[in-house]
Motif scaffolding. Structure first.
Motif, short mmCIF file in Angstrom:
data_model
loop_
_atom_site.label_atom_id
_atom_site.label_comp_id
_atom_site.label_asym_id
_atom_site.label_seq_id
_atom_site.Cartn_x
_atom_site.Cartn_y
_atom_site.Cartn_z
N ARG A 1 0.85 -1.19 0.00
CA ARG A 1 0.00 0.00 0.00
C ARG A 1 0.88 1.24 0.00
N GLN A 2 0.56 2.17 -0.88
CA GLN A 2 1.30 3.43 -0.97
C GLN A 2 0.31 4.58 -0.84
N GLY A 3 0.78 5.67 -0.28
CA GLY A 3 -0.08 6.84 -0.16
C GLY A 3 0.63 8.00 0.47
N THR A 4 -0.14 9.00 0.89
CA THR A 4 0.42 10.19 1.54
C THR A 4 -0.48 10.61 2.69
N VAL A 5 0.11 11.31 3.63
CA VAL A 5 -0.64 11.88 4.74
C VAL A 5 -0.16 13.31 4.95
N VAL B 1 3.61 7.49 2.66
CA VAL B 1 3.30 6.34 3.51
C VAL B 1 3.44 5.06 2.68
N SER B 2 4.09 4.07 3.25
CA SER B 2 4.26 2.78 2.58
C SER B 2 4.02 1.66 3.58
N HIS B 3 3.23 0.68 3.18
CA HIS B 3 3.00 -0.50 4.02
C HIS B 3 3.20 -1.73 3.15
N ASP B 4 4.40 -2.30 3.23
CA ASP B 4 4.77 -3.41 2.35
C ASP B 4 5.84 -4.27 3.01
N PRO B 5 5.58 -4.81 4.19
CA PRO B 5 6.64 -5.57 4.89
C PRO B 5 7.06 -6.83 4.16
N ALA B 6 6.12 -7.55 3.55
CA ALA B 6 6.46 -8.81 2.88
C ALA B 6 7.24 -8.57 1.60
N GLY C 1 10.38 5.68 0.25
CA GLY C 1 9.53 4.55 0.62
C GLY C 1 9.07 3.66 -0.52
N ARG C 2 9.65 3.78 -1.69
CA ARG C 2 9.25 2.94 -2.83
C ARG C 2 10.49 2.58 -3.61
N TYR C 3 10.75 1.27 -3.75
CA TYR C 3 12.01 0.86 -4.38
C TYR C 3 11.90 0.78 -5.90
N TRP C 4 10.70 0.84 -6.45
CA TRP C 4 10.56 0.79 -7.90
C TRP C 4 9.30 1.55 -8.29
#
Length: 708
Positions: free
Chosen positions: A92-96, A187-192, A642-645
């Motif tokens: 999940r990607q986004g902004t706050v 914001v990034s939520h991608d642990p796996a 927060g985003r590698y690609w």
């Protein structure tokens, strides 16, 4: 099936990067990079690749017989793709957006503009912009945030290249409000996905290093074939250094005799150039500004034999005399109009004194601000300081009108004393100023570019048509002369690199000029230190270095020293750029070696086998550095925002280049690459991918990497 899927992916990604220019990022993401067809092609390539790996490397072999480095490289690539799939499905990607003093936020906006809930609350305690010492150039953006989850409170800071992790969520500094009372965090939520992808990166790095020590690897086989052969002798070519820079006044059709110009004596102009100025968001001596001003107007740091300081002071104190040196310019295209307008803007800023911020003022808080003589000055400035700032340059002008150059020189010295008194805490050290003066004296690399191109072209022609024979006395002298020339260019490039690093206080890898100079430095380093074992590297080295220096010296390249943007202030960036430049260097050598082999083959019927082995030997480290640089760039991006690609055009074409050259390393699976002539043609044409990646993306496709 595996290579067929990869070939389709190459065409797919190349097409998508071009279509993005016309249809926008959103459309290409939806219908291109996130489409089921694209994902299916990657799955087909990965699954068929795993099957091929098992059948060719693992099946029927005992454990000691398995080539673990080769297997590890391919397994790592599968892991990287698996991580990318997890990121696509579950990430999940986004902004706050946060404001100081407002209620804590419990949700963020995802990529589709929809609200997604946090399992905690986030608030902004404070935000600040940090600046380089004595400058208004930002060095960092720092948000102090508080996270509340039940009875637990965590207060931490988020800044550029320093992210905050909390319960699988990652927060990165993205933007801030104009009033500096609010900030936007990515914001990034991608642990796996990140965990699996990073495992693939690590395995890939270890496997690529081990590959060079694997006994039966293609690299070791090519190395044995090349090392066991004799090499050709090089002939002496003495190529004079040529300087082809044409002044803007000559282009514009204006020709002014030096005798018609009014200018200060050189020593007086030099005294003026030793004063400090706030320029390009940093403090330097006016000599630096003068050099850039002369380059802007005339394409070189001098005019009619006059120094840059004499040119600058000539325009300031003798405007009417100098105005005729720059005409209106040709009635050409849009670019000519832009250049003419840039020249007029530079003249206006200098002659109105607005660019000459040479008067520092320290306020009650100890903050130093620089002003020009025509700026609005602080109300609390001391009367004597106010009068000095307003009147001192007029006094210098009166002395110059009277031709009392000794008095004018003394006034310039008084201004420098005033600067050293008011801004002692923020002025560069004497050593740094001395280094910058030496750097300014070296000049742009135009002459070195022509020297390298001339020498490289003559050496290349000779090597294409020369035969192997006994080494004569003339040949020995030729070899020594070429070696001395290459050492001289290498020392020059090393001096430029080290001086620029010391003056700018950061590794010079942040713009087009610096990366081209770095590329030339890499090439000449290889030319100097590998020439005995592989003499053919000398013509290639001169040609590649010459082209890189030529690009660096073009008007579109900006050699001005500035502070590095906060997002670029990361050690990972330096390693990433270094790997990419080494890769481009080696791929360029492979291209030139293939071109020479083809010329020899078609001109004299000579076999191209040995040079094919040489290209393969160089191609392995080239592709491995390209892979390492690409994925190190991904790690840097992940740390920064927060985003590698992100499927940016530069990322896409780096991946395309990597996949294209990977074909050439699989001669055991693709029979066509065992034929030397086909292999050389492929390596020559594949270099177009490098050109598109570095130049095409920058000038036509754009994207996040437009500065690179």
């Amino acid at each position: 099936m595996s290579f067929g899927a990869i070939a389709l992916l190459i065409v797919y990604m190349a097409s998508a990067s071009v279509l993005e220019k016309f249809y926008g990022t959103g459309a290409v993401m939806k219908w291109g990079y996130h489409s089921p067809v694209f994902i299916g092609l990657w799955a087909a390539a990965a699954l068929s690749g795993v099957a091929c790996l098992y059948l060719k490397i693992i099946k029927g072999r005992r454990l000691p017989e398995i080539a673990f480095a080769t297997a590890g490289i391919h397994i790592a690539l599968v892991l990287i793709l698996a991580g990318a799939l997890l990121t696509h499905v579950f990430g999940r990607q986004g902004t706050v957006h946060l404001r100081t003093g407002e209620t804590p936020v419990t949700e963020y906006l995802d990529e589709n503009g929809m609200a997604s809930a946090f399992p905690f609350a986030v608030s902004l305690e404070a935000f600040r912009v940090e600046y380089h010492s004595g400058s208004y150039a930002p060095s960092d953006y720092v948000s102090t945030v508080k996270v509340v989850s039940g009875d637990e409170e965590t207060v931490t800071q988020v800044s550029m290249n320093s992210i905050f992790r909390y319960r699988g969520y990652r927060f990165c500094q993205a933007a801030y409000d104009d009033d500096a009372a609010g900030a936007t965090l990515a914001v990034s939520h991608d642990p796996a996905g990140v965990a699996v992808t990073y495992s693939g990166y690590l395995l890939l790095l270890v496997s690529m290093v081990c590959f060079f020590f694997q006994k039966d690897s293609g690299f070791r086989e090519s190395l044995r074939r090349v090392s066991g052969k004799a090499t050709a002798t090089l002939l002496l070519f003495i190529v004079p250094g040529l300087h082809t820079g044409v002044s803007a006044s000559e282009v514009n059709g204006t020709s002014v005799c030096r005798a018609e110009l009014k200018y200060l004596p050189k020593e007086v102009a030099e005294e003026y150039g030793r004063m400090y100025v706030y320029y390009n968001d940093r403090i330097c001596q006016i000599q630096t500004l003068a050099g850039d001003f002369a380059m802007k107007l005339y394409g070189k740091k001098s005019y009619k034999g006059l120094s840059a300081e004499q040119v600058l002071t000539g325009w300031i104190f003798f405007y009417d005399s100098w105005r005729q040196t720059v005409g209106d310019g040709p009635a050409g295209g849009h670019k000519d109009e832009i250049k003419a307008r840039d020249r007029e803007d530079a003249i206006m800023l200098v002659c109105s004194a607005r660019l000459l911020k040479i008067f520092p003022y320290k306020d009650a808080d100890g903050k130093v601000t620089w002003y020009s003589s025509v700026d609005t000055l602080p109300l609390d400035m001391d009367d004597s300081q106010w009068i000095f700032v307003r009147k001192v340059m007029s006094l210098a002008g009166e002395s110059i009108v009277k031709k009392d150059y000794a008095s004018a020189s003394g006034i310039f010295g008084k201004i420098r004393e005033f600067q050293e008194k008011e801004a002692a805490d923020v002025l560069p050290s004497g050593a740094r100023i001395g280094a910058e003066r030496i750097y300014n004296a070296i000049g742009r690399p135009g002459a070195a570019a022509m020297l390298c191109l001339g020498a490289g072209l003559l050496l290349f022609i000779f090597c294409c048509f020369s035969g192997q024979g006994p080494v004569t006395a003339a040949g020995k002298i030729a070899g020594k002369t070429v070696f001395i020339l290459s050492v001289g260019v290498f020392v020059y490039l090393s001096a430029v690199f080290i001086l620029r690093w010391y003056v700018s206080a950061h590794v010079p890898m942040s713009n087009g000029f610096e990366t081209m100079m770095l590329l030339a430095w890499h090439v000449m380093m290889l030319t100097v230190f590998v020439r005995k074992k592989y003499p053919l590297i000398q013509p290639f080295g001169f040609l590649l270095a010459g082209f890189a220096l030529l690009v660096a010296s073009l008007g579109g390249s900006d050699p001005r020293i500035t502070h590095m943007m906060p997002v670029l202030s990361s050690p990972l960036l330096s390693v990433h750029v270094m790997c990419m430049m080494i890769s481009y260097t080696l791929l360029g050598l492979v291209m030139l070696n293939g071109l020479m082999a083809l010329v020899r083959h078609y001109a004299s019927g000579k076999p191209a086998d040995r040079q094919a082995f040489l290209s393969r030997m160089v191609l392995y480290p080239a592709v491995f550095f390209l892979a390492a640089g690409t994925f190190l760039g991904a790690v840097w991006a992940n740390v920064s925002w927060g985003r590698y690609w992100a499927w940016d055009p530069k990322e896409v074409w780096a991946l395309v280049t990597l996949l294209v050259y990977a074909f050439a390393l699989h001669g055991n699976s693709l029979k066509a690459f065992r034929r030397p002539v086909f292999f050389h043609w492929f390596c020559v044409l594949a270099f177009l991918c490098v050109i598109i990646t570095y130049f095409g993306v920058n000038f036509f496709l754009g994207g996040l990497h437009g500065y690179a």
